[in-house]
Design a protein around this motif. Sequence first.
Motif, PDB file in Angstrom:
ATOM      1  N   MET A   7      60.752 -50.382 -10.914  1.00  0.00           N
ATOM      2  CA  MET A   7      59.633 -49.822 -11.670  1.00  0.00           C
ATOM      3  C   MET A   7      58.304 -50.369 -11.177  1.00  0.00           C
ATOM      4  O   MET A   7      57.338 -49.630 -11.040  1.00  0.00           O
ATOM      5  CB  MET A   7      59.798 -50.125 -13.168  1.00  0.00           C
ATOM      6  N   LEU A   8      58.257 -51.669 -10.913  1.00  0.00           N
ATOM      7  CA  LEU A   8      57.008 -52.271 -10.448  1.00  0.00           C
ATOM      8  C   LEU A   8      56.596 -51.734  -9.083  1.00  0.00           C
ATOM      9  O   LEU A   8      55.425 -51.428  -8.852  1.00  0.00           O
ATOM     10  CB  LEU A   8      57.146 -53.796 -10.414  1.00  0.00           C
ATOM     11  N   ILE A   9      57.564 -51.598  -8.202  1.00  0.00           N
ATOM     12  CA  ILE A   9      57.275 -51.039  -6.877  1.00  0.00           C
ATOM     13  C   ILE A   9      56.848 -49.582  -7.006  1.00  0.00           C
ATOM     14  O   ILE A   9      55.871 -49.148  -6.383  1.00  0.00           O
ATOM     15  CB  ILE A   9      58.499 -51.184  -5.947  1.00  0.00           C
ATOM     16  N   ALA A  10      57.571 -48.826  -7.839  1.00  0.00           N
ATOM     17  CA  ALA A  10      57.237 -47.416  -8.032  1.00  0.00           C
ATOM     18  C   ALA A  10      55.839 -47.259  -8.616  1.00  0.00           C
ATOM     19  O   ALA A  10      55.105 -46.340  -8.243  1.00  0.00           O
ATOM     20  CB  ALA A  10      58.276 -46.739  -8.932  1.00  0.00           C
ATOM     21  N   ARG A  11      55.453 -48.159  -9.513  1.00  0.00           N
ATOM     22  CA  ARG A  11      54.103 -48.084 -10.084  1.00  0.00           C
ATOM     23  C   ARG A  11      53.037 -48.313  -9.023  1.00  0.00           C
ATOM     24  O   ARG A  11      52.041 -47.591  -8.959  1.00  0.00           O
ATOM     25  CB  ARG A  11      53.944 -49.089 -11.227  1.00  0.00           C
ATOM     26  N   ALA A  12      53.251 -49.312  -8.182  1.00  0.00           N
ATOM     27  CA  ALA A  12      52.281 -49.586  -7.119  1.00  0.00           C
ATOM     28  C   ALA A  12      52.190 -48.404  -6.161  1.00  0.00           C
ATOM     29  O   ALA A  12      51.088 -47.955  -5.808  1.00  0.00           O
ATOM     30  CB  ALA A  12      52.658 -50.861  -6.376  1.00  0.00           C
ATOM     31  N   VAL A  13      53.346 -47.875  -5.760  1.00  0.00           N
ATOM     32  CA  VAL A  13      53.354 -46.751  -4.822  1.00  0.00           C
ATOM     33  C   VAL A  13      52.763 -45.504  -5.483  1.00  0.00           C
ATOM     34  O   VAL A  13      52.027 -44.744  -4.841  1.00  0.00           O
ATOM     35  CB  VAL A  13      54.780 -46.498  -4.288  1.00  0.00           C
ATOM     36  N   PHE A  14      53.070 -45.295  -6.771  1.00  0.00           N
ATOM     37  CA  PHE A  14      52.508 -44.144  -7.481  1.00  0.00           C
ATOM     38  C   PHE A  14      50.985 -44.191  -7.459  1.00  0.00           C
ATOM     39  O   PHE A  14      50.328 -43.189  -7.135  1.00  0.00           O
ATOM     40  CB  PHE A  14      53.004 -44.084  -8.932  1.00  0.00           C
ATOM     41  N   LEU A  50      54.211 -37.202  -6.398  1.00  0.00           N
ATOM     42  CA  LEU A  50      53.577 -37.953  -7.496  1.00  0.00           C
ATOM     43  C   LEU A  50      54.447 -37.943  -8.749  1.00  0.00           C
ATOM     44  O   LEU A  50      54.595 -38.964  -9.424  1.00  0.00           O
ATOM     45  CB  LEU A  50      52.196 -37.383  -7.812  1.00  0.00           C
ATOM     46  N   THR A  51      55.032 -36.797  -9.060  1.00  0.00           N
ATOM     47  CA  THR A  51      55.854 -36.694 -10.261  1.00  0.00           C
ATOM     48  C   THR A  51      57.131 -37.506 -10.128  1.00  0.00           C
ATOM     49  O   THR A  51      57.546 -38.184 -11.081  1.00  0.00           O
ATOM     50  CB  THR A  51      56.180 -35.216 -10.568  1.00  0.00           C
ATOM     51  N   GLY A  52      57.754 -37.463  -8.967  1.00  0.00           N
ATOM     52  CA  GLY A  52      58.950 -38.291  -8.745  1.00  0.00           C
ATOM     53  C   GLY A  52      58.634 -39.773  -8.894  1.00  0.00           C
ATOM     54  O   GLY A  52      59.380 -40.514  -9.549  1.00  0.00           O
ATOM     55  N   LEU A  53      57.533 -40.193  -8.306  1.00  0.00           N
ATOM     56  CA  LEU A  53      57.126 -41.600  -8.428  1.00  0.00           C
ATOM     57  C   LEU A  53      56.792 -41.962  -9.870  1.00  0.00           C
ATOM     58  O   LEU A  53      57.177 -43.028 -10.356  1.00  0.00           O
ATOM     59  CB  LEU A  53      55.924 -41.883  -7.521  1.00  0.00           C
ATOM     60  N   LEU A  56      59.927 -42.482 -11.891  1.00  0.00           N
ATOM     61  CA  LEU A  56      60.537 -43.788 -11.615  1.00  0.00           C
ATOM     62  C   LEU A  56      59.707 -44.931 -12.192  1.00  0.00           C
ATOM     63  O   LEU A  56      60.242 -45.908 -12.705  1.00  0.00           O
ATOM     64  CB  LEU A  56      60.687 -43.999 -10.103  1.00  0.00           C
ATOM     65  N   ALA A  57      58.405 -44.800 -12.076  1.00  0.00           N
ATOM     66  CA  ALA A  57      57.502 -45.874 -12.489  1.00  0.00           C
ATOM     67  C   ALA A  57      57.388 -46.002 -14.000  1.00  0.00           C
ATOM     68  O   ALA A  57      57.232 -47.104 -14.528  1.00  0.00           O
ATOM     69  CB  ALA A  57      56.114 -45.641 -11.890  1.00  0.00           C
ATOM     70  N   TYR A  58      57.450 -44.888 -14.698  1.00  0.00           N
ATOM     71  CA  TYR A  58      57.243 -44.875 -16.143  1.00  0.00           C
ATOM     72  C   TYR A  58      58.368 -44.111 -16.843  1.00  0.00           C
ATOM     73  O   TYR A  58      58.143 -43.067 -17.459  1.00  0.00           O
ATOM     74  CB  TYR A  58      55.880 -44.240 -16.465  1.00  0.00           C
TER      75      TYR A  58
END
Length: 117
Positions: A7-14, A50-53, A56-58
């Motif tokens: 989640m943390l990685i996905a948030r940064a990448v998002f 963006l939606t996929g990320l 995953l992120a949220y």
Amino acid sequence: MSQTPLMLIARAVFWLAAAFTLAMALLPTPPQLPAEAGDKIQHVLAFAVLTGLASLAYPRIRAAVLFAALAGLGALIEVLQSIPSLGRDAEWADWLADSLAIAAVLCIAALLRRLRG
């Protein structure tokens, strides 16, 4: 609510991807993709990623909220592209393409969550 490393990685990448999308949308002459993808395909790809990320992120945020936020970003881009000094063209069909991509990916994400249990 604990946050997993994914989640943390996905948030940064998002957030990096969102900033990149906004920057490319507002450049007077953005670089062309190597495959010469059409404008609507570029919109679909950008907002699908963006939606996929975001999914995953949220993962705890409801799909309707994610849809509203991402569709709002797409609308904001179109409004900003209508500023004459940017030399861009605002097309509400682009926003529609963004929104359809968002909805499709959110449906896929919901289906995958159900399958995973």
